[in-house]
Motif scaffolding. Structure first.
Motif, PDB file in Angstrom:
ATOM      1  N   ALA A  68       0.831  -1.203   0.000  1.00  0.00           N
ATOM      2  CA  ALA A  68       0.000   0.000   0.000  1.00  0.00           C
ATOM      3  C   ALA A  68       0.867   1.256   0.000  1.00  0.00           C
ATOM      4  O   ALA A  68       0.569   2.234  -0.699  1.00  0.00           O
ATOM      5  N   LEU A  69       1.954   1.238   0.773  1.00  0.00           N
ATOM      6  CA  LEU A  69       2.850   2.396   0.804  1.00  0.00           C
ATOM      7  C   LEU A  69       3.529   2.603  -0.551  1.00  0.00           C
ATOM      8  O   LEU A  69       3.696   3.737  -1.008  1.00  0.00           O
ATOM      9  N   LYS A  70       3.910   1.511  -1.213  1.00  0.00           N
ATOM     10  CA  LYS A  70       4.488   1.627  -2.555  1.00  0.00           C
ATOM     11  C   LYS A  70       3.483   2.253  -3.518  1.00  0.00           C
ATOM     12  O   LYS A  70       3.825   3.114  -4.335  1.00  0.00           O
ATOM     13  N   ASN A  71       2.241   1.806  -3.435  1.00  0.00           N
ATOM     14  CA  ASN A  71       1.200   2.361  -4.300  1.00  0.00           C
ATOM     15  C   ASN A  71       1.019   3.849  -4.039  1.00  0.00           C
ATOM     16  O   ASN A  71       0.870   4.647  -4.972  1.00  0.00           O
ATOM     17  N   LEU A  72       1.031   4.220  -2.766  1.00  0.00           N
ATOM     18  CA  LEU A  72       0.845   5.615  -2.392  1.00  0.00           C
ATOM     19  C   LEU A  72       1.957   6.492  -2.959  1.00  0.00           C
ATOM     20  O   LEU A  72       1.702   7.543  -3.561  1.00  0.00           O
ATOM     21  N   LYS A  73       3.182   6.046  -2.796  1.00  0.00           N
ATOM     22  CA  LYS A  73       4.322   6.841  -3.264  1.00  0.00           C
ATOM     23  C   LYS A  73       4.364   6.933  -4.782  1.00  0.00           C
ATOM     24  O   LYS A  73       4.762   7.954  -5.346  1.00  0.00           O
ATOM     25  N   ALA A  74       3.944   5.874  -5.456  1.00  0.00           N
ATOM     26  CA  ALA A  74       4.003   5.867  -6.918  1.00  0.00           C
ATOM     27  C   ALA A  74       2.862   6.661  -7.545  1.00  0.00           C
ATOM     28  O   ALA A  74       3.052   7.341  -8.561  1.00  0.00           O
ATOM     29  N   GLU A  75       1.679   6.586  -6.941  1.00  0.00           N
ATOM     30  CA  GLU A  75       0.503   7.159  -7.582  1.00  0.00           C
ATOM     31  C   GLU A  75       0.242   8.608  -7.182  1.00  0.00           C
ATOM     32  O   GLU A  75      -0.274   9.391  -7.977  1.00  0.00           O
ATOM     33  N   ILE A  76       0.553   8.971  -5.942  1.00  0.00           N
ATOM     34  CA  ILE A  76       0.398  10.372  -5.507  1.00  0.00           C
ATOM     35  C   ILE A  76       1.649  10.751  -4.708  1.00  0.00           C
ATOM     36  O   ILE A  76       1.637  10.764  -3.470  1.00  0.00           O
ATOM     37  N   PRO A  77       2.741  11.061  -5.388  1.00  0.00           N
ATOM     38  CA  PRO A  77       3.994  11.335  -4.681  1.00  0.00           C
ATOM     39  C   PRO A  77       4.068  12.731  -4.062  1.00  0.00           C
ATOM     40  O   PRO A  77       5.043  13.043  -3.383  1.00  0.00           O
ATOM     41  N   HIS A  78       3.051  13.562  -4.298  1.00  0.00           N
ATOM     42  CA  HIS A  78       3.088  14.960  -3.855  1.00  0.00           C
ATOM     43  C   HIS A  78       1.870  15.257  -2.984  1.00  0.00           C
ATOM     44  O   HIS A  78       1.027  14.391  -2.735  1.00  0.00           O
ATOM     45  N   TRP A  79       1.771  16.519  -2.531  1.00  0.00           N
ATOM     46  CA  TRP A  79       0.647  16.944  -1.697  1.00  0.00           C
ATOM     47  C   TRP A  79      -0.194  18.014  -2.393  1.00  0.00           C
ATOM     48  O   TRP A  79      -0.932  18.755  -1.748  1.00  0.00           O
ATOM     49  N   ASN A  80      -0.126  18.084  -3.699  1.00  0.00           N
ATOM     50  CA  ASN A  80      -0.851  19.106  -4.446  1.00  0.00           C
ATOM     51  C   ASN A  80      -2.233  18.566  -4.820  1.00  0.00           C
ATOM     52  O   ASN A  80      -2.384  17.819  -5.788  1.00  0.00           O
TER      53      ASN A  80
END
Length: 538
Positions: A68-80
């Motif tokens: 899940a963390l890998k998916n998070l970093k790959a799909e939404i790597p920013h806070w915009n």
């Protein structure tokens, strides 16, 4: 993940827990690093400035928290947030723009694109960004050469949703075919999915309709699945003796009602699926299997009672079940339907079905009665899937088994009635309002019917390359196909009164009959419907 660190946290369980074991020694509700339960609520405390906003990102994985963390970093790597919103809107616009339409009214356009959106909500991707996913066997697998999908409501979606994908999203549908095969490889039953739901088979509904999805893709050339492997998977699925009376079906040529309920529906759908397997066998040059399954595809005749003119439940001793009402939708040998509607499900041999039922004129009259005979409440009150919202006379559009029925007039002397019925259904059973669907969308099938019909044709027989002509709602449609071709659908004299088709031209040449072929669509070019206010010949 939060955009700012929290200073404390906790949760409260609202489960009806009668025993909590040695966890009683902990205060689980405050700063306790484990949270689990069926009905829990969590809170997080932050130290914030006035008007400060906290942003949250979340991701899922069927494999692990690390996944899940890998998916998070790959799909939404920013806070915009605005960037994420813009990117998401662009992705949807790219998909929805595969069909660009012009309509008479804004409501028609909104209804069309709402339906197109619905068709793309499932099946869904079911794997992490590295291709890992939890399989049917509960082991972790990695997709190789395809993207793994789940949520296959196959009793519904084989009818029009997957055929639609074979036109506008063939690469995605190819991944779905391979996902069905992956399910088969992981199945202890060595069977293709009936209703695949994440890493589970929930066995919902009837038939073995994965074979239809696979056959449709093979016949239309949209999959590179191995033919021999696909054929073996289909044969295994259709000979699973302990599933839904298949043992009796193979022995007797029909499913007996005293062996397995909804027996007529099962016999009819098994026979259609068997026809699909025959098409795969033909492509694989396996003539013995082709001959076997073509013979099985004729089993529908074994549940037709010529004396009363309806498909009817039969018992294991060969006799007809005596207690039978062709109007009742409950307990009459049909699942979510009655003999009037469901009994017309022989898409693989429509001409012979019509001959059995008295010929073209008699059959056309039967269709008329379906649309004009009001079904009484007592015949539907025990069936939660059939409601007044989706009924026209005795025709049930709010559920899937009858979706092909309006197009069956094309096989009679009255094809104009198909054109009128289809336009009437689009107008009365669909809208752009909150209640704009006349029944459960069933993973996109209800909406796929609308998309096809609005464009002017429908896949009555998935697994073939033919589409039955109806009457388009659009003024013009442009389909941007994955192969780089563009298909333009034009109408001449479009209007709410001009529902009848005088002729159809493909690239300027009038077609004969009431069918379009798959290559007419995917090769690109122009299809023109000439419309008028009176049936042809009047």
């Amino acid at each position: 993940q939060f955009s700012k660190a929290f200073i404390s946290y906790g949760h409260k369980k609202y489960d009806d827990v009668k025993y909590n074991g040695f966890y009683r020694r902990f205060n689980e509700e405050h700063n306790f690093p484990e949270m689990a339960g069926k009905n829990i609520r969590a809170y997080f405390d932050f130290k914030t400035e006035k008007d400060e906003q906290i942003k949250i990102k979340f991701a899922l994985s069927s494999v692990s928290t690390n996944g899940a963390l890998k998916n998070l970093k790959a799909e939404i790597p920013h806070w915009n947030f605005d960037q994420t919103k813009k990117e998401t809107q662009q992705k949807w616009n790219d998909e929805l723009s595969k069909i660009v339409i012009e309509t008479e009214t804004q409501e028609q356009k909104e209804t069309f694109y709402s339906a197109l959106y619905h068709t793309m909500l499932s099946p869904i991707i079911y794997e992490d960004v590295d291709g890992s996913y939890r399989g049917l066997d509960q082991n972790i697998h990695r997709s190789k050469g395809f993207t793994n999908y789940t949520i296959f409501s196959l009793w519904d979606t084989y009818r029009a949703l997957h055929p639609l994908f074979n036109i506008i999203q063939p690469a995605r549908n190819n991944d779905m075919v391979k996902s069905l095969m992956a399910h088969y490889d992981q199945s202890v039953h060595k069977a293709l999915p009936i209703w695949s739901h994440y890493a589970n088979e929930n066995w919902c509904m009837i038939g073995y309709h994965s074979v239809s999805v696979i056959a449709d893709a093979i016949v239309k050339g949209t999959t590179d699945v191995d033919l021999d492997s696909a054929l073996q998977a289909c044969v295994n699925s259709s000979t699973l003796s302990y599933y839904d009376g298949i043992d009796s079906y193979m022995e007797l040529g029909y499913v007996p009602e005293d062996v397995s309920s909804s027996s007529v529906s099962k016999t009819l759908e098994f026979a259609y699926d068997d026809w699909c397997i025959a098409q795969i066998a033909d492509k694989a040059n396996d003539q013995p299997t082709y001959a076997n399954y073509m013979a099985r595809s004729e089993n529908y005749v074994n549940v037709y009672d010529a004396e009363i003119g309806y498909m009817r439940p039969r018992l294991a001793d060969g006799s007809w079940r005596t207690a039978f009402d062709p109007m009742d939708t409950h307990g009459q040998g049909f699942i979510e339907g009655n003999a009037w509607n469901y009994g017309l499900y022989v898409p693989q041999e429509i001409d012979h079905m019509i001959e059995m039922m008295g010929g073209k004129d008699e059959f056309s009259s039967h269709l008329d009665k379906i649309f004009t005979t009001e079904i009484e409440d007592r015949f539907i009150e025990q069936n939660e899937d059939i409601t007044r919202d989706g009924i026209i006379g005795n025709y049930v559009h709010g559920n899937e088994p009858g979706h092909h029925i309006p197009y069956l007039y094309n096989w009679t002397n009255d094809p104009a009635k198909t054109q009128a019925r289809v336009r009437m259904i689009m107008k009365t059973m669909y809208s752009n309002k909150e209640d704009g669907l006349c029944g459960n969308d069933d993973a996109g099938q209800m909406s796929a019917w609308y998309i096809f019909s609005a464009l002017g044709f429908y896949p009555v027989l998935p697994g073939s390359d033919k589409y039955a002509i109806g009457s388009p709602m659009v003024k013009k449609a442009t389909l941007h196909l994955e192969n780089g071709n563009t298909l333009t659908i034009n109408t001449v004299n479009q209007g709410k009164e001009n529902v009848y088709v005088s002729k159809v031209e493909v690239n300027g040449k009038a077609i004969e009959g009431n069918d379009l072929r798959h290559n007419d669509l995917v090769n690109g070019g122009e299809i023109t419907f000439f419309l008028q206010s009176e049936p042809l010949g009047n």
